[in-house]
Motif scaffolding. Structure first.
Motif, PDB file in Angstrom:
ATOM      1  N   UNK A 209      66.414 -12.029 -60.746  1.00 58.76           N
ATOM      2  CA  UNK A 209      65.929 -10.670 -60.954  1.00 58.76           C
ATOM      3  C   UNK A 209      64.780 -10.825 -61.887  1.00 58.76           C
ATOM      4  N   UNK A 210      63.594 -10.448 -61.554  1.00 57.43           N
ATOM      5  CA  UNK A 210      63.168 -10.023 -60.269  1.00 57.43           C
ATOM      6  C   UNK A 210      63.315 -11.047 -59.183  1.00 57.43           C
ATOM      7  N   UNK A 211      63.422 -10.653 -58.042  1.00 57.36           N
ATOM      8  CA  UNK A 211      63.831 -11.721 -56.949  1.00 57.36           C
ATOM      9  C   UNK A 211      62.501 -11.449 -55.859  1.00 57.36           C
TER      10      UNK A 211
ATOM     11  N   UNK B 147      62.015  -8.914 -53.333  1.00 55.58           N
ATOM     12  CA  UNK B 147      63.181  -9.137 -52.279  1.00 55.58           C
ATOM     13  C   UNK B 147      64.494  -9.144 -53.289  1.00 55.58           C
TER      14      UNK B 147
END
Lengths: 338, 790
Positions: A264-266, A258
């Motif tokens: 980050x990362x999501x 997402x």
């Protein structure tokens, strides 16, 4: 000259009289009086004992035995009478004191904790068990804490998606009702050196008109971990552990890619429903290096993850509420159910 | 973003599979499926039919009688309100029993005395486009071999298609296009992705000399590509294009607007068309607006601009477009437009964002620019696609395009440490494995071993750093494939002392029969003054309602509202408590309000002593140091039945009853006993200290004392005097009778106390007890003027 036989005969008479009077006694005082009269210092039995010395030796033994036998008999009868009278008195008392315990004119009622508090406590307890502490922060925030420090600059399209309620303080759009609990992350990292393991529950705000599924003020819980070597796998595992503890071991979790500006990362994290479908519970991800830097934490040394989800929704789900506004109506007919 | 399977397959023909499984893959790529629909099946029960006869209705003008052949040899009479059919036409016919998309079930009906046995359908009625005007005539549209009575989709050769509605995150501008979604999905499936050729034909007329484009602000505009299309006729676009636009949620408008939208949806490149003949000398200047400049936009509104706004001006300096946001009104394409200037550009996302936000002008185009459109080959590709579709519709393209460069984002290779990526994701991927994940989605990679040099494609404006690239590796690897682990973690978790005490307070109050209430923290203007409190609450800039526009400075208004609400629903009496934030005016030099956590207890139908009793229980629970009540006339509270709560010499709250006038203003019946504490100050202050005193083994002596004292004198003073006189030998002190009336003067009352004396080390003698008794009486008399009641 008194003989043993005469003494015995006299005592038999006394015993017979005592027996008759004890049988008629119907209260403890009467029994006590009889006890005193027939066994006390001035009783016939005591007097008889005094007379033993005047008897011949051969008479004395028989007389002594007779006195003891009578005395024992008397003592036994008094005790029996006492028990009988006490039992009778108790029986009369309890018969007279009958109560119907289902007659409740008024009762002491325990109050109730609000459903949000109950849900929040359960969540806190699970996270405390996993090694977290609980952080809190203000509900009115500056743009720095609500947005900028979280890597959401002034022009960022994500700002619009927060539907922020602003407050008439400072410059226009400088002060606002926090649109998420994430400012608590920043406030924590500003004052605490890693390692950090916190969850931050609290009220958040959006310009959502109140309806059956929305409130302009609602509650979230947010987690933040900053430590050496923290990975996305740690986030996945932590979410899994939490879900197992809170929802049960049969509930599965998954992460889906997402986007949030501050991670980050999501990922979104979903939990499985009994029918096998997935329910989106909240958002999470690895803390964005810019966010760490904004708090003076070197992202080359420290890594972390964050997650967040709604508390009200858990209460709504658990009790299958059909209208979330019940949570703020404060109607006792609702409050008393929990 | 909506996409159809058939459209995706124009870029990756090998995409195939079960729609649900493909949906799961899309979700796992971060393109969450919000809806899925099987389309192209049309409506069950709608069949191909032929018009056999058309007759006037004997009793109606607005409907006619149609005899149709639905294929079974039994002509049916239908009443129809459309008149565009001719005998012999093929039409869609809904048979009796068909449930239309709008939910209506077709039944045999009588209309003005004539039977109607079904319904002739328009395109809109069967979800075959937007045309609701007249019956859909299918004469040239049916496939070879179509027969009457055949289900319509089959007769038209329509294949079932899948329509996904995807949630596209703000960092994925590329996925706001069919091609972008296809690229991701193809990579995940391991199938080939490529763009079709878009061959174009053009005239010999060179574009040079027709257009003169200047970029004055290269930061605003990274690239500006334009050309000219002549011989334009604005008409309707082909049915296939209309159908796709409709499927993706766009309303077909006309041939030019439809191509514009089609190209944007397909390739993600927004574009704009100007009526060339309204532009002076074909000249365009890209710049920032000057203060005070205005433009009338397409929607007819006049926009007042600021120097942060990007604009396009014509040769006369007149603004013709609000760059990337909305075109100007006077250069808009009209029915009479013959020559079009077609423009495709790359705009600076923050600039577009600011203008969109300030003017509140969101659009499909500006959404793409705000997230960062592609400044690379895609612009040229989209130009070709537009020209191709326009020339198919009869336009004539000139030769070439004008392509002016501004400043586009730098795309230097990013050194990506393999260990760092694995350390972030919790994976053990090799450099080669990472490259294999990145290249199919257009990331160019060089090197191997410990560091890969990765060049991010131009369609990923938001993707710049090593961490961004790590996210792409994780996304393509699949989050579900990352092994879950748990951090080694800190030593121990726990609640702070404050948090534990707050729970204790809640539990005590619940045990005392109080319900926790949590009203929202908003008040209406006037709520505070109705509660006799200063109207100094912080106000909201954009409240949803005026009734929710002030932040509370006290928990009193919310509690009174809750009590009034419950009384109006005949739930009475109520005992409420609340622990929540209040927002006092900001302290000098502070931008944020003075936010505090308060505790309130409101007991409807009860008097002040009930609130004091609760305070006393809390005192016991928290071991508050030196709790005192100072009588006070406090705003909102009953002037003769309230006191300040003083703890260790500091005012920490208020206790008593709510002012009857305030109760009336809130429509509350009866009395309300009230307690409000600054819980933050109380729990952060000293409390909870308890010391052990050995329990005495010696007998105690009890003494009862009744004092007569004036109403102005506090019982607390009497008690303090007794405690002082009794010293450590006073083991217990309890007020057990309060008397006013006969035998006493008005303004007096008698308080009877039960005293217990006890020493730790001996049995007190009668003389000692008598002495203590006298000392107490004397101390009370000296300090309060109270006399022993005779």
């Amino acid at each position: 000259m008194t003989t043993a036989a005469a003494l015995t005969a006299e005592l038999e008479t006394v015993l017979a009289e005592a027996t008759t009077r004890l049988a008629a006694a119907d209260d403890l005082a009467t029994v006590a009086a009889i006890d005193s009269e027939f066994l006390g210092k001035k009783s016939t039995v005591s007097a008889a004992k005094q007379q033993l010395g005047a008897l011949d030796a051969d008479q004395r033994k028989a007389a002594g035995q007779a006195i003891n036998a009578i005395r024992e008999a008397l003592t036994g009868q008094v005790e029996a009478a006492r028990i009988r009278v006490a039992d009778q008195a108790r029986a009369e008392q309890v018969a007279a004191e009958r109560l119907d315990l289902t007659e409740r004119l008024s009762s002491i009622r325990r109050g109730s904790l609000h459903l949000n508090t109950q849900a929040r406590d359960r969540l806190e307890d699970v996270f405390v068990g996993m090694g977290f502490t609980i952080a809190e922060g203000p509900e009115v925030e500056t743009a720095w804490y609500n947005f900028e420090a979280l890597n959401i600059p002034e022009w960022h399209p994500a700002r619009g998606s927060f539907d922020t309620i602003f407050v008439n303080l400072g410059e226009p759009e400088e002060v606002m009702l926090r649109s998420h609990t994430s400012p608590v992350q920043i406030r924590t990292m500003e004052v605490q050196e890693p390692p950090i393991y916190i969850v931050a529950p609290g009220r958040t705000f959006r310009t959502d008109t109140a309806d059956a599924t929305h409130l302009p003020a609602f509650n979230q819980i947010e987690g933040l971990v900053v430590d050496r070597g923290i990975t996305l796998g740690d986030l996945a595992g932590t979410m899994q552990e939490f879900v197992h503890a809170f929802f049960g071991r049969e509930v599965k979790t998954r992460l889906r890619p997402s986007y949030f500006p501050f991670t980050e990362p999501s990922a979104e994290f979903d939990i499985s429903r009994p029918d096998g479908s997935w329910l989106e519970l909240g958002g999470c991800g690895m803390v964005h290096p810019n966010v760490l830097r904004n708090c003076g934490i070197d992202p080359e040394i420290w890594q972390g993850f964050a997650f967040g989800f709604g508390i009200d929704r858990l209460a709504v789900m658990r009790y299958e509420l059909d209208d979330i506004r019940e949570l703020v109506n404060n109607d006792v007919r609702f409050l008393h159910q929990f | 973003m909506k996409v159809t399977l058939s459209w995706l397959r124009e870029f990756a023909p090998d995409i195939a599979g079960d729609p649900d499984e493909l949906g799961e893959i899309l979700s796992s790529l971060g393109l969450a499926v919000e809806g899925v629909e099987i389309i192209g099946e049309l409506v069950d029960g709608v069949v191909l039919a032929r018009v056999l006869d058309l007759r006037a209705h004997p009793d109606a003008d607005k409907i006619q009688l149609v005899d149709v052949d639905p294929g079974d040899g039994n002509p049916l009479q239908v009443c129809c309100g459309a008149f565009n059919m001719s005998v012999g036409d093929l039409i869609p016919f809904a048979t009796v029993g068909t449930v239309m998309p709008n939910g209506m079930e077709i039944a045999q009906r009588e209309m003005r005395g004539q039977l109607s046995n079904g319904m002739c359908c328009s395109a809109a009625e069967i979800g075959f486009g937007s045309d609701a005007d007249g019956i859909l005539i299918l004469n040239d549209r049916v496939v070879d071999g179509a027969t009457l009575g055949m289900p319509l989709a089959e007769a038209l050769g329509l294949e079932a298609d899948v329509l996904w509605d995807l949630e596209v995150n703000a960092n994925r501008p590329d996925a706001l296009s069919v091609a972008g979604v296809a690229r991701d999905l193809a990579a995940a499936l391991g199938v080939k992705f490529s763009y079709p050729d878009y061959p174009i034909v053009h005239s010999d007329e060179p574009v040079a000399g027709l257009l003169d484009v200047t970029i004055e602000d290269p930061e605003l505009c990274g690239r500006f590509v334009a050309t000219v299309l002549r011989n334009i006729t604005v008409g309707t676009s082909p049915e296939w294009m209309q159908r796709r636009l409709t499927q993706l949620g766009m309303r077909p408008i006309n041939s030019i607007v439809d191509i514009s939208n089609y190209v944007m949806l397909e390739l993600g490149q927004p574009n704009h068309t100007f009526d060339l003949d309204t532009l002076v000398d074909g000249k365009l200047v890209v710049r920032r607006a000057q203060a005070g400049e205005t433009i009338e936009t397409l929607d007819g509104a006049v926009r007042h601009l600021e120097p942060s706004d990007g604009v396009i001006a014509d040769g006369n300096g007149v603004l013709v477009s609000l760059a990337g946001v909305m075109g100007g009104a006077h250069t808009e394409i009209s029915a009479s437009t013959r020559n079009v200037l077609l423009e495709m550009a790359w705009w600076d996302p923050p600039s577009i964002s600011r203008t969109v936000k300030r003017l509140n002008l969101p659009s499909e185009a500006s959404t793409r620019f705000r997230r960062g459109a592609d400044w690379g080959d895609n612009i040229s590709r989209a130009m070709r696609r537009f020209i191709q579709l326009a020339t198919e519709a009869g336009a004539v393209a000139v030769d070439g395009v004008v392509d002016v460069a501004g400043q586009t984002p730098a795309r230097e290779p990013v050194p990506v440490r393999v260990a760092k990526v694995n350390g972030l994701l919790g994976t053990t991927l090799t450099a080669e494995a990472m490259v294999a994940l990145l290249e199919p989605i257009g990331f160019t990679c060089a090197g191997s071993g410990e560091v890969i040099e990765v060049t991010v494609p131009t369609w990923r404006w938001d993707t710049e750093t090593e961490t961004d690239i790590a996210e792409e590796v994780g996304r393509m690897f699949g989050y579900e494939n990352i092994p879950p682990t748990v951090p080694k973690g800190p030593a121990a978790g726990g609640l702070s002392a404050y948090q534990q005490d707050r729970r204790l307070v809640r539990d005590v109050l619940v045990g005392l029969g109080c319900d926790e209430t949590l009203p929202m923290p908003f008040l209406a203007p006037g709520d505070l003054s109705r509660a006799a409190l200063p109207e100094d609450g912080v106000t909201l800039t954009n409240p949803l309602h005026a009734e929710e526009s002030v932040l509370r400075t006290s928990l009193l208004p919310g509690q009174l509202k809750a009590i009034a609400y419950n009384q109006s629903h005949r739930s009475d009496p109520v005992r409420f408590f609340e622990i929540d934030h209040v927002f006092l005016p900001a302290a000098e030099g502070q931008v944020l309000p003075d936010e505090r956590e308060y505790l309130a207890v409101a007991l409807a139908g009860e008097e002040a002593p009930a609130a004091v009793a609760i305070l006393d229980v809390l005192d016991r629970a928290l071991a508050l140091p030196n709790l005192q009540l100072t009588p006070a006339d406090l705003p909102g509270l009953h002037p003769t039945r309230s006191a300040e709560v003083v703890i260790a010499g500091r005012t920490r709250g208020q206790v008593g009853e709510v002012d009857p006038g305030v109760l009336a203003a809130y429509g509350v019946q009866g009395r309300v006993a009230w307690l409000q504490l600054d819980l933050g100050e109380v729990l952060n202050g000293p409390h909870g200290t308890r010391r052990y005193t050995p329990v005495s083994k010696f007998p105690s002596s009890d003494v009862d004392l009744a004092f007569v004292l004036a109403d102005g004198v506090q019982a607390a003073q009497v008690e303090a005097s007794i405690r002082k006189a009794g010293g450590s030998l006073l083991a217990g002190l309890e007020l057990f009778d309060i008397y006013r009336g006969e035998g006493l003067e008005t303004g007096e009352r008698s308080l009877t106390y039960h005293l217990r004396f006890q020493a730790a080390d001996r049995t007190l003698t009668d003389a000692e007890v008598a002495e203590l008794r006298q000392a107490c009486i004397q101390q009370v008399a000296n300090k309060t003027g109270a006399t022993l009641r005779s």
